[in-house]
Design an enzyme around this catalytic site. Structure first.
Site, PDB file in Angstrom:
ATOM      1  N   LEU A 242       1.089   3.159   4.841  1.00 55.13           N
ATOM      2  CA  LEU A 242       1.234   4.609   4.632  1.00 55.13           C
ATOM      3  C   LEU A 242       2.679   5.039   4.372  1.00 55.13           C
ATOM      4  CD1 LEU A 242      -0.007   7.429   4.574  1.00 55.13           C
ATOM      5  CD2 LEU A 242       0.243   7.519   7.057  1.00 55.13           C
ATOM      6  N   HIS A 243       2.903   5.648   3.227  1.00 54.41           N
ATOM      7  CA  HIS A 243       4.243   6.117   2.895  1.00 54.41           C
ATOM      8  C   HIS A 243       4.185   7.244   1.870  1.00 54.41           C
ATOM      9  CE1 HIS A 243       3.319   3.271  -0.368  1.00 54.41           C
ATOM     10  NE2 HIS A 243       4.217   3.884  -1.096  1.00 54.41           N
ATOM     11  N   PHE A 244       5.186   8.100   1.940  1.00 54.07           N
ATOM     12  CA  PHE A 244       5.443   9.118   0.929  1.00 54.07           C
ATOM     13  C   PHE A 244       6.752   8.754   0.264  1.00 54.07           C
ATOM     14  CE2 PHE A 244       2.344  12.390   2.165  1.00 54.07           C
ATOM     15  CZ  PHE A 244       1.982  11.939   3.425  1.00 54.07           C
TER      16      PHE A 244
END
Lengths: 444, 394
Positions: A242-244
């Protein structure tokens, strides 16, 4: 039948290796100063604790004008300073500011960059593009494997309601720290990755808490040219952790300039609009009584798409005041052989930045010939069809309605004749929503 | 002198250096709503607000002068429109949009926002932006109810609540929304969109012309004329007002040097730099920053700086610098090349750090980190602002 495409993944960390190498060395213990249990004990990073606000525009309170200068956007300075520091330490694969870039003359202002160094001349990897939700695989590259020098700071909510900064704080493993790291193949200056609860090794899927963290970051930086983006699996995310992403670019994005038409308002005052005159169909979310309301509405929409296996991208812009949600189908088309070779040859993977109008081009020819038409043509391939988009909207509205009491439909009530209004106003008890356009009628 | 005081001084100078003494009185004689802003002052603040505008918005002059125009915006102000205004400022051109503004008590209203730059005649630089605000009186859309005549749109008294959406009993939904809205909110409901009439648009343009006439007239006696259209090409080394506005947001002491010009002149100096050294902006621009080096400075450090610039490397040097009043300080000067959108070096940025002043204020960003963040902010500004087609090349 499993749908797959082959592409060369972008290298976001200097510690990211070939997939094959990855599986070969399984066990931990690396001596590379990473974030796993082998190295994390005693590790320290700066920590920025943000203040939880209620309203997005609290600082623009018209009723209270103070004598002093507006507060310095500290987080903005922290990101820029730490990033420049890593640049001077040579951690990036190339100097992105040495890459030619331009705004393509024309109505939309698409942005093109000539970047030959971003894509490696490597053997392409296979990516599964038919499943938006895939379980986390510890054998593959993930962000706990990056070297600590690539991590800029920890980012979390402050406990006492005030902004706090600790230049050197222990990474409290028990506290589910979230971090901001550099992207070593930057698209623009300041390109970073926000990794919520990094040690929990969450797969690439949005949840309410993580999205709120991303939104807080946009709000806290207070710079309309610092935008955050998210790519789901199947919409060109390369790493299933999970990453932005975020970076600075002080020009408007074409998607931000596109006109919109309001189609609904939620019970907590989140306004949902549809993009008009833009090659990719999408929704825009703004308003909301509180930041949490806006965040939850968008999150619920994303979760709905995930659970329905619809790949999508999200752009958080205007300091968190406007959020774009774009379902897409390019990868699927690519896997089915439905994309023209000409478009494939540009090697543009339409992820959130490309869809927003920022294209990184590998070949000089494509850069020199970049035009509004070319950009439009590529992005039009990414968009869902009218019918499909209508179906997706219905799903989203239902999900949002389930997330709260009910949604009001505003449609064109203010502009319509009173007689017409009586026939078209949906009652509150209906959970589905009628879109404003004529060509899409939702079944009850 | 506090930050606010020095800013107010700059604001006074903004008018005084360009227009002769009675310009404010002349502007106050115009019975229209308008503001004048100066993009060369950090924060792009208001330097003038007409009496009518202050009355319309219920602010006092002291409350608005020095603030940025965005204080009149609020939650119902369309974000896209705000962005369009920002881009017009950046591109140094005029714009006319419908916009929701807020009075001091928080009530919103629609108005036609007509903004246009005023250029210096001899150097083509943007001196001020003039923004005319014409309240838009509400037109019914065939629903019955009051139809206001077009002439009435000039009357400020009708303005208050003129775009207020009345509770229309035909619309159950509307009623529902009005009832469900927070009763403590004094925000009157307002229409989603509003379009100015041709009359209102013409009016705005006419008001602008009146203001321009006044400004032109009062700039004649100072010899520093202004005009409505850019009539000369900005000279070499000119910093566009968009870059000026962006750089003005950076609250550190720094200068920009143009390495392509003989003498390596300073083409930009931040407010903080002026405060640190005691110089006025016009005294510094165009000079080599060697002007800060006095008798005690190692001439080798001057040579060092020239070498850094030739090598196109980022570097920090420690040198003694002199203020205008001849007092000295140790300066940890960080220099870095700054590229523009072409990918080539456009400037060098020099960020000063006064060594005696190593205060860890601002929540604890180290002085070195602050220097680096200044470099980053300058790099973003220079790169981005040179990207647009037809933008000033600096």
């Amino acid at each position: 039948m499993m749908l797959r495409i082959k592409r060369v993944p972008t290298v976001v960390s200097n510690y990211q290796k070939d997939e094959t190498e990855e599986t070969a060395r399984r066990s931990g213990g690396c001596g590379k100063n990473c974030l796993r249990s082998c190295c994390i004990t005693g590790a320290k990073l700066p920590l920025y604790a943000f203040k939880k606000l209620n309203k997005i525009d609290a600082e623009n309170d018209v009723l209270a004008i103070e004598e002093k200068e507006p507060p310095v956007a500290f987080l903005d300075s922290l990101i820029l300073g730490e990033w420049e520091d890593r640049m001077q330490r040579g951690l990036f694969r190339y100097d992105v500011t040495a890459c030619e870039t331009k705004v393509i003359p024309g109505e939309y202002g698409f942005i093109a960059q000539l970047n030959e160094g971003r894509h490696l001349k490597k053997r392409p990897t296979e990516f599964r593009v038919d499943k938006v939700l895939q379980p986390f695989d510890g054998n593959k590259f993930n962000f706990t494997k990056v070297g600590q020098e690539e991590v800029l700071f920890q980012f979390e909510a402050s406990e006492n309601g005030e902004v706090q900064f600790y230049p050197s704080a222990h990474i409290d493993v028990e506290n589910a720290p979230s971090v901001v790291a550099i992207n070593v193949s930057p698209i623009e200056y300041g390109h970073v990755l926000l990794i919520p609860r990094i040690l929990e090794c969450l797969p690439q899927r949005i949840d309410r808490e993580s999205f709120l963290l991303a939104l807080y970051m946009a709000v806290e930086v207070r710079n309309p040219y610092f935008r955050l983006g998210y790519n789901s699996l199947g919409a060109f995310a390369t790493i299933n952790h999970l990453h932005f992403q975020a970076y600075y670019l002080a020009v408007p994005f074409p998607i931000e300039k596109a006109p919109t038409k309001k189609i609904a308002t939620s019970n907590d005052e989140v306004i949902i609009s549809e993009l008009l005159n833009y090659p990719v169909r999408g929704l825009v979310f703004e308003g909301g009584d509180t930041l949490q309301d806006l965040s939850n509405t968008v999150s619920d929409a994303c979760i709905c798409l995930q659970e329905n296996n619809i790949p999508y991208n999200v752009l958080i812009s205007d300091c968190g005041k406007r959020i774009f949600l774009l379902p897409q189908c390019y990868a699927e088309k690519q896997a089915l052989g439905e994309v023209s070779q000409e478009l494939l040859d540009t090697q543009v993977n339409p992820a959130v930045w490309e869809i927003s109008g920022h294209m990184v081009l590998k070949r000089r020819k494509d850069y020199d010939e970049a035009s509004d038409e070319n950009a439009w043509r590529l992005l039009a391939e990414v968009s869902l069809s009218d019918e499909r988009f209508c179906e997706v909207k219905e799903l989203i509205f239902e999900a949002i309605a389930n997330g709260e009491d009910s949604i009001e439909n505003t449609a064109d009530t203010m502009l319509k004749d009173p007689i017409e209004e009586k026939n078209t106003i949906p009652k509150r008890s209906h959970r589905t929503m009628v879109a404003g356009t004529q060509e899409c009628v939702v079944q009850q | 002198m506090s930050n606010m005081d020095s800013k107010l001084r700059l604001i006074q100078q903004s008018f005084n250096s360009r227009y002769s003494e009675w310009v404010r009185e002349a502007l106050d004689e115009l019975s229209d709503n308008f503001t004048i802003t100066d993009p060369s002052i950090s924060g792009h603040p208001l330097v003038f607000a007409s009496r009518s505008l202050l009355k319309m918005l219920s602010y006092s002059r002291e409350e608005v002068i020095g603030q940025n125009g965005n204080i009149f915006q609020g939650p119902k102000t369309n974000r896209r429109t705000v962005m369009e205004i920002r881009e017009a400022i950046r591109e140094e051109r005029g714009i006319q949009v419908n916009l929701v503004n807020y009075r001091k008590d928080g009530t919103p209203f629609w108005m036609l926002f007509h903004m246009s730059p005023v250029f210096g005649k001899e150097d083509g630089r943007v001196i001020h932006f003039v923004a005319v605000q014409v309240p838009i009186t509400r037109r019914q859309r065939g629903n019955g109810g009051v139809r206001l005549s077009e002439e009435a749109s000039g009357l400020n008294e009708i303005m208050f609540g003129s775009c207020r959406k009345e509770v229309d009993t035909n619309s159950v939904l509307e009623l529902g929304r009005v009832l469900s809205s927070d009763s403590s909110s004094n925000v009157l409901d307002i229409e989603e969109t509003c379009e100015a009439s041709d009359f209102e648009k013409r009016r705005a343009a006419n008001v602008f012309n009146s203001i321009l006439t006044v400004l032109t007239h009062y700039s004649e006696s100072t010899g520093r004329l202004v005009c409505g259209k850019r009539c000369s090409v900005p000279g070499v080394g000119y910093i566009s007002s968009s870059l000026n506005i962006s750089l003005g947001r950076i609250k550190q002491s720094f200068v920009l040097i143009d390495p392509h010009l003989p003498g390596l002149p300073i083409v930009y100096a931040s407010d903080a730099f002026l405060k640190l050294t005691g110089y006025d902006r016009h005294e510094i621009l165009g000079l080599n920053f060697a002007v800060l080096n006095g008798a005690d400075t190692n001439t080798s450090s001057e040579y060092q700086i020239q070498e850094i610039i030739q090598n196109e490397q980022a570097c920090t040097v420690r040198i003694v610098c002199y203020r205008k009043d001849k007092s000295s300080f140790w300066n940890s000067l960080h220099l870095s090349p700054v590229r523009n959108a072409s990918g080539k070096i456009a400037y060098f940025v020099g960020v000063q750090m006064e060594e005696e002043c190593k205060n860890m204020d601002r929540h604890g960003l180290s002085p070195e980190m602050r220097q680096l963040s200044t470099v980053g902010a300058v790099k973003v500004a220079v790169r981005s602002l040179s990207m647009a087609a037809g933008s000033s090349k600096s």
